[in-house]
Design a protein around this motif. Sequence first.
Motif, PDB file in Angstrom:
ATOM      1  N   ASN A 131      -8.655  -5.906  -5.965  1.00  0.00           N
ATOM      2  CA  ASN A 131      -8.395  -6.809  -4.848  1.00  0.00           C
ATOM      3  C   ASN A 131      -9.341  -6.539  -3.685  1.00  0.00           C
ATOM      4  N   LYS A 134     -12.758  -7.893  -4.474  1.00  0.00           N
ATOM      5  CA  LYS A 134     -12.777  -9.360  -4.523  1.00  0.00           C
ATOM      6  C   LYS A 134     -12.590 -10.011  -3.164  1.00  0.00           C
ATOM      7  N   TYR A 135     -11.668  -9.469  -2.352  1.00  0.00           N
ATOM      8  CA  TYR A 135     -11.280 -10.168  -1.135  1.00  0.00           C
ATOM      9  C   TYR A 135     -11.775  -9.534   0.158  1.00  0.00           C
ATOM     10  N   ASN A 136     -11.990  -8.222   0.184  1.00  0.00           N
ATOM     11  CA  ASN A 136     -12.286  -7.544   1.453  1.00  0.00           C
ATOM     12  C   ASN A 136     -13.742  -7.120   1.608  1.00  0.00           C
ATOM     13  N   PHE A 163      -7.570  -6.534   6.976  1.00  0.00           N
ATOM     14  CA  PHE A 163      -6.933  -7.844   7.084  1.00  0.00           C
ATOM     15  C   PHE A 163      -5.623  -7.721   7.845  1.00  0.00           C
ATOM     16  N   THR A 168      -1.872 -12.205   5.306  1.00  0.00           N
ATOM     17  CA  THR A 168      -2.315 -12.136   3.916  1.00  0.00           C
ATOM     18  C   THR A 168      -1.130 -12.208   2.966  1.00  0.00           C
ATOM     19  N   ASP A 172      -1.294 -15.126   0.311  1.00  0.00           N
ATOM     20  CA  ASP A 172      -1.622 -14.779  -1.081  1.00  0.00           C
ATOM     21  C   ASP A 172      -1.258 -13.326  -1.329  1.00  0.00           C
TER      22      ASP A 172
END
Length: 218
Positions: A131, A134-136, A163, A168, A172
């Motif tokens: 994660n 992919k996201y941060n 985040f 968040t 999601d």
Amino acid sequence: MGRRLIEAHEEERTWIGRGLHDDINQRLALLAVELDRGAQENSFDMNLLDCVREAQGRITEISRDVQHLSHRLHSSKLDYVGLATASKSFCRELSEKTKVEVAFTHSGIPSALPNEVSLCLFRVMQEALQNAIKYNGARTFTVDLRGAVDAIELTVKDNGSGFDIEETTARDGLGFISMRERLQIVHGEFEVKTKPGAGTTIYARVPLKALEYQAMDR
């Protein structure tokens, strides 16, 4: 209900992972051998030889990707070599695959743990790392597994963008939900510390009875 859903999910992951490793990867290996044989029989045709070598390179790359995916779905190493070694191997493979830096440390992890404890912590580590990548936008991680007198503790830190937890989770939060549910099944604790621009730390703790294992450093 949560336990049954997770168990069903793990059974499906195991079935797919083994199918990729034992069937698809073996077929790719056989195809590479057949191409090599064809290249030897037609070594006089340089254009054909170049095409075959290029195809072999692509097959090798696909095979590595399939193997990596298989290990993500089901780590057979977890069954045979234990949590610490399997986790170290996963961190190394993830680092090579995604070109990130993952510093892994461990101490006091027993050679034998209940299967559901090992699998829970392994999946939490996977989810946290994947994660964050992919996201941060995280590129540097530290992963620490530590055995205490009555528990196993996992800490995953990254240098990503961080985040807002509430935002968040509302938008999601399936990854956090999955990690928290896994830990609830083994009566564990789960904590996330983060804020925008300050990276993220994920902490998990699974309690153990003192007599269930003897800690052994590797």
